[in-house]
Structures are given as structure tokens and as C-alpha cells.
Design a protein around this motif. Structure first.
Motif, PDB file in Angstrom:
ATOM      1  N   ILE A  60       0.854  -1.187   0.000  1.00  0.00           N
ATOM      2  CA  ILE A  60       0.000   0.000   0.000  1.00  0.00           C
ATOM      3  C   ILE A  60       0.889   1.235   0.000  1.00  0.00           C
ATOM      4  CG2 ILE A  60      -1.772   1.327   1.205  1.00  0.00           C
ATOM      5  CD1 ILE A  60      -2.866  -1.213   2.360  1.00  0.00           C
ATOM      6  N   SER A  61       0.669   2.098  -0.990  1.00  0.00           N
ATOM      7  CA  SER A  61       1.404   3.356  -1.101  1.00  0.00           C
ATOM      8  C   SER A  61       0.434   4.506  -0.859  1.00  0.00           C
ATOM      9  CB  SER A  61       2.039   3.469  -2.496  1.00  0.00           C
ATOM     10  OG  SER A  61       2.656   4.734  -2.664  1.00  0.00           O
ATOM     11  N   TRP A  62       0.876   5.506  -0.041  1.00  0.00           N
ATOM     12  CA  TRP A  62      -0.063   6.555   0.358  1.00  0.00           C
ATOM     13  C   TRP A  62       0.676   7.841   0.713  1.00  0.00           C
ATOM     14  CZ3 TRP A  62      -3.200   6.666   5.550  1.00  0.00           C
ATOM     15  CH2 TRP A  62      -4.252   7.590   5.440  1.00  0.00           C
ATOM     16  N   ASN A  63       0.225   8.944   0.126  1.00  0.00           N
ATOM     17  CA  ASN A  63       0.639  10.267   0.582  1.00  0.00           C
ATOM     18  C   ASN A  63      -0.245  10.608   1.772  1.00  0.00           C
ATOM     19  OD1 ASN A  63       0.802  13.073   1.076  1.00  0.00           O
ATOM     20  ND2 ASN A  63       1.442  13.478  -1.016  1.00  0.00           N
ATOM     21  N   PRO A  66      13.864  -8.021  -9.419  1.00  0.00           N
ATOM     22  CA  PRO A  66      12.596  -7.353  -9.716  1.00  0.00           C
ATOM     23  C   PRO A  66      12.509  -6.046  -8.937  1.00  0.00           C
ATOM     24  CG  PRO A  66      12.242  -9.659  -9.122  1.00  0.00           C
ATOM     25  CD  PRO A  66      13.667  -9.344  -8.802  1.00  0.00           C
ATOM     26  N   ARG A  67      11.727  -5.084  -9.458  1.00  0.00           N
ATOM     27  CA  ARG A  67      11.676  -3.754  -8.840  1.00  0.00           C
ATOM     28  C   ARG A  67      10.246  -3.254  -8.745  1.00  0.00           C
ATOM     29  NH1 ARG A  67      15.488  -0.303 -12.681  1.00  0.00           N
ATOM     30  NH2 ARG A  67      14.144  -1.336 -14.208  1.00  0.00           N
ATOM     31  N   ILE A  68      10.054  -2.340  -7.803  1.00  0.00           N
ATOM     32  CA  ILE A  68       8.801  -1.610  -7.658  1.00  0.00           C
ATOM     33  C   ILE A  68       9.141  -0.135  -7.519  1.00  0.00           C
ATOM     34  CG2 ILE A  68       6.808  -1.155  -6.163  1.00  0.00           C
ATOM     35  CD1 ILE A  68       6.935  -4.083  -5.275  1.00  0.00           C
ATOM     36  N   LEU A  69       8.416   0.695  -8.233  1.00  0.00           N
ATOM     37  CA  LEU A  69       8.436   2.146  -8.024  1.00  0.00           C
ATOM     38  C   LEU A  69       7.025   2.552  -7.638  1.00  0.00           C
ATOM     39  CD1 LEU A  69       9.482   5.104  -8.234  1.00  0.00           C
ATOM     40  CD2 LEU A  69       8.856   5.009 -10.669  1.00  0.00           C
ATOM     41  N   CYS A  70       6.882   3.253  -6.529  1.00  0.00           N
ATOM     42  CA  CYS A  70       5.558   3.688  -6.102  1.00  0.00           C
ATOM     43  C   CYS A  70       5.648   5.090  -5.519  1.00  0.00           C
ATOM     44  CB  CYS A  70       4.966   2.722  -5.074  1.00  0.00           C
ATOM     45  SG  CYS A  70       5.901   2.621  -3.530  1.00  0.00           S
ATOM     46  N   GLY A  71       4.496   5.722  -5.372  1.00  0.00           N
ATOM     47  CA  GLY A  71       4.471   7.012  -4.721  1.00  0.00           C
ATOM     48  C   GLY A  71       3.586   8.027  -5.407  1.00  0.00           C
ATOM     49  N   ASP A  72       3.675   9.250  -4.900  1.00  0.00           N
ATOM     50  CA  ASP A  72       2.937  10.395  -5.427  1.00  0.00           C
ATOM     51  C   ASP A  72       3.837  11.100  -6.432  1.00  0.00           C
ATOM     52  OD1 ASP A  72       1.558  12.720  -5.914  1.00  0.00           O
ATOM     53  OD2 ASP A  72       1.759  13.527  -3.883  1.00  0.00           O
ATOM     54  N   LEU A  87       9.061  -1.906 -15.834  1.00  0.00           N
ATOM     55  CA  LEU A  87       8.348  -1.189 -14.786  1.00  0.00           C
ATOM     56  C   LEU A  87       7.059  -0.581 -15.365  1.00  0.00           C
ATOM     57  CD1 LEU A  87      11.197   0.613 -12.787  1.00  0.00           C
ATOM     58  CD2 LEU A  87       9.627  -1.127 -11.903  1.00  0.00           C
ATOM     59  N   PRO A  88       6.119  -1.434 -15.757  1.00  0.00           N
ATOM     60  CA  PRO A  88       4.847  -0.917 -16.276  1.00  0.00           C
ATOM     61  C   PRO A  88       3.962  -0.399 -15.142  1.00  0.00           C
ATOM     62  CG  PRO A  88       4.764  -3.299 -16.169  1.00  0.00           C
ATOM     63  CD  PRO A  88       6.170  -2.915 -15.788  1.00  0.00           C
ATOM     64  N   ASP A  89       3.050   0.484 -15.506  1.00  0.00           N
ATOM     65  CA  ASP A  89       2.036   0.986 -14.585  1.00  0.00           C
ATOM     66  C   ASP A  89       1.065  -0.162 -14.293  1.00  0.00           C
ATOM     67  OD1 ASP A  89      -0.281   2.086 -13.485  1.00  0.00           O
ATOM     68  OD2 ASP A  89      -0.184   3.909 -14.699  1.00  0.00           O
ATOM     69  N   VAL A  90       1.057  -0.637 -13.051  1.00  0.00           N
ATOM     70  CA  VAL A  90       0.298  -1.845 -12.719  1.00  0.00           C
ATOM     71  C   VAL A  90      -1.203  -1.641 -12.913  1.00  0.00           C
ATOM     72  CG1 VAL A  90      -0.296  -3.460 -10.867  1.00  0.00           C
ATOM     73  CG2 VAL A  90       2.066  -2.688 -11.137  1.00  0.00           C
ATOM     74  N   PHE A  91      -1.729  -0.501 -12.481  1.00  0.00           N
ATOM     75  CA  PHE A  91      -3.169  -0.291 -12.607  1.00  0.00           C
ATOM     76  C   PHE A  91      -3.602  -0.347 -14.063  1.00  0.00           C
ATOM     77  CE2 PHE A  91      -6.983   2.220 -13.171  1.00  0.00           C
ATOM     78  CZ  PHE A  91      -7.829   1.691 -12.200  1.00  0.00           C
ATOM     79  N   HIS A  95       0.831   6.193  -8.006  1.00  0.00           N
ATOM     80  CA  HIS A  95       1.047   5.071  -8.920  1.00  0.00           C
ATOM     81  C   HIS A  95       1.864   3.968  -8.264  1.00  0.00           C
ATOM     82  CE1 HIS A  95      -0.193   7.640 -12.363  1.00  0.00           C
ATOM     83  NE2 HIS A  95       0.475   8.587 -11.712  1.00  0.00           N
ATOM     84  N   ILE A  96       1.725   2.775  -8.828  1.00  0.00           N
ATOM     85  CA  ILE A  96       2.641   1.665  -8.556  1.00  0.00           C
ATOM     86  C   ILE A  96       3.088   1.094  -9.898  1.00  0.00           C
ATOM     87  CG2 ILE A  96       2.945  -0.628  -7.563  1.00  0.00           C
ATOM     88  CD1 ILE A  96       0.879   0.073  -5.459  1.00  0.00           C
TER      89      ILE A  96
END
Length: 328
Positions: free
Chosen positions: A10-13, A193-199, A259-263, A293-294
Motif C-alpha cells: 500500500i502506497s499513500w501520501n 525485480p523492482r517496484i516504483l511507487c508514490g505520489d 516497470l509498467p504501470d500496474v493499474f 502510482h505503482i
């Protein structure tokens, strides 16, 4: 073969500047009712960090790293190394040495940087922090990165809070430079493998046909990359195409580097979604933006992605959280 286990990020500002320290317990409880294995928070203040760690540990998120501490450690180490170099070069000139030290201090305390606000990652599994100076961005505390040692294997997570362009030209430049720095660092093949997330504060809009509309849409090229903007045309000292590419290289450009946009990968562009609205009342859809985004490696096998609008609806933040389930 490594075991397969369902995991949730879960990513959240968390919008802590407006809600204050008293809201920390409510925010953590609201997020942890969804049983995350990893949380990535943006806009965490230095005063709130101990409180967040204490509350997150109650829900089993025992491991954490934050950008404020990592950046300070990295800066001290870098300054010590550079000071030794300066001493060797300017040992016989104390005035030149003092001048070089002042310049070095200015370089790593850039104007506009909010040194009391950063990003936090907390996890059920051990975290190994990565060097925050690996990202060439103006305000270093805007990204925190770590390697997660999960049962199914290691993967990287990068939690980013791109500055808003509102307020000044300096902010506008810092936003674009942050996007450029994120892309430059992540636009490479990775063994892990990688994840980029955030505002990320982008994009301006997304259309059902898959068109991504950046904020600098006056220079959107056609399919042949033709545009009426000349190569010499500039905005705030940068080529106009640079501003366009700062946004588009990240979204959707990082998909080229796993690193595609998961949504969007799971739901396509027909799904109308958002994560920020200008107020907490009924959503005025044309004004709402999908800023949060994630992006995740296909190897992590994302199976679901959605937004928690109730967190924003409860007044806990002006942002909705974004959730990803995956089976690495």
C-alpha cells in the motif's frame, strides 16, 4: 523452487502537514486494516517518524527505512570524503578551503528543500537500505529505496514523492528534475525485480484510447513525433521537449525497463480512476487526478491493483492510497 506467497503493498501520501501528529495512530490503523506486507508513505515529517514506527510495529511491520535518516547519513559520509579531498588540495590556502567548504554546503542544502519531510517504507520482512544519492534529484529526501528480503526472494522498492509545481518556478523546475532523475536511475535492466511507487504528481489526464496527457501538453507531438515547437524553443531555460519528456519518460516510458504501470496493465485505459481531488467533498471528476502510482516488474506477478478512496473520504489525507497484490 522458492515458495509463492500472496503479498500486498500500500502506497499513500499521508498529508501529514495538514493533519498533524495526532492523526498518526488513525492513519496507521486505517491502512493496516487491509493487512499490508509493505507500506510506502510519502510526506512523513521528522517529528512523526518515531510515532509511525511504533504504531506500524503493532501490526507486524517491524522493519523500516526512511529518507530523512538515510539522506543525512549519506550526506555526512559524502561531506567527510570531500572535506578530506579539499584539505589535500587547499592545505596552504585557508581562505580557498573555507570558500570550497561553503560551496559544498550549499550544494547539499539546495534552496526550497523541506528537510523535515520525507518518505518511509515499512515491511514485515527485512529491509536493506539503498544509497539515496544514487538518484540525481534536487531534493534527495524525496526518494527512499530498499531491498526487501521476502520469502520468495529479494526485490527492490523505490518510494518517491515528486514535488508539486505549485508555488514558484523553483518548484516547477524541481518537479521536472525529480522526474528526470527517477527515470535516469531506473531506465536500466535489473537482475532483481523492482517496484516504483508514490505520489508522482503526473499526469494531467488519461484518455480512454490510452493517450496520456502531460501538463506540458502544448508540445505533444503527433504519431511521427512532429511538433510545432522548434528545437530552440525554451521554457524556464530548458528545451520545451525536455519538459514533455520529463513526464512521458516515466509514464509510460519505464515500461520498457520492466516497470509498467500496474493499474493500467491490469485494467486498461477504459477504467476512469483518480487518487487526488481538490477537496474532500463529492468528487468533481474532471478536476481529480491519478497522481499516485505503482509500477512493478512483471516478474513480481501483480494480480490486483485498486485505490482506497475511503481513506481520503474520511479526511485522513487529500490523497487516496493505492494497493497492489502480487505473487512473487
Amino acid at each position: 523452487m522458492p515458495c509463492t506467497r500472496h503479498m500486498r503493498l500500500i502506497s499513500w501520501n499521508i498529508d501529514l502537514f495538514r493533519s498533524g501528529l495526532k492523526s498518526v495512530e488513525k492513519k496507521v490503523e486505517a491502512v493496516c486494516q487491509y493487512s499490508p506486507d509493505i507500506v510506502a508513505f510519502q510526506e512523513v515529517t521528522d517529528r512523526a517518524l518515531p510515532l509511525f514506527r511504533e504504531e506500524l510495529e503493532k501490526f507486524g511491520l517491524l522493519h523500516s527505512v526512511d529518507s530523512l535518516a538515510l539522506v543525512e547519513i549519506a550526506r555526512v559520509a559524502y561531506m567527510a570524503e570531500r572535506l578530506n579531498d579539499l584539505r589535500e588540495r587547499g592545505a596552504n590556502d585557508p581562505f580557498q578551503f573555507a570558500y570550497n567548504v561553503s560551496r559544498l554546503s550549499e550544494q547539499y542544502s539546495p534552496p526550497g528543500e523541506a528537510k523535515n519531510c520525507g518518505c518511509l517504507i515499512a515491511s514485515r520482512y527485512p529491509l536493506t537500505p539503498l544509497n539515496p544519492l544514487d538518484f540525481d534529484i534536487p531534493w534527495k529526501q524525496r526518494v527512499v529505496s530498499a531491498v526487501v528480503s521476502a520469502p520468495a526472494g529479494e526485490f527492490e522498492i523505490h518510494n518517491a514523492h515528486v514535488p508539486t509545481a505549485i508555488g514558484s518556478r523553483r518548484n516547477e523546475i524541481a518537479k521536472a528534475e525529480t522526474l528526470v532523475g527517477i527515470y535516469r536511475h531506473l531506465a536500466a535492466r535489473s537482475e532483481r525485480p523492482r517496484i516504483l511507487c508514490g505520489d508522482l504528481h503526473i499526469p494531467e489526464a488519461e484518455l480512454p484510447d490510452g493517450t496520456i496527457v502531460p501538463f506540458y501538453r502544448d508540445i505533444i507531438p503527433d504519431k511521427n513525433y512532429n511538433t510545432t515547437i522548434s528545437e530552440s524553443d525554451e521554457y524556464l531555460g530548458r528545451p520545451r521537449k525536455w519538459w514533455y519528456n520529463a513526464e512521458m519518460n516515466v509514464l509510460p516510458g519505464l515500461a520498457e525497463y520492466d516497470l509498467p504501470d500496474v493499474f493500467r496493465r491490469l485494467h486498461g485505459y477504459q477504467a476512469r480512476e483518480y487518487s487526488w481531488c481538490p477537496d474532500r467533498g463529492p468528487e468533481d471528476v474532471p478536476k481529480c487526478k491519478r497522481y499516485d502510482h505503482i509500477f512493478a516488474s512483471v516478474r513480481l506477478n501483480p494480480t490486483a491493483c485498486w485505490y482506497l478512496h475511503d481513506l481520503r473520504g474520511q479526511g485522513l489525507s487529500d490523497h487516496s492510497a493505492v494497493v497492489m497484490d502480487f505473487e512473487p
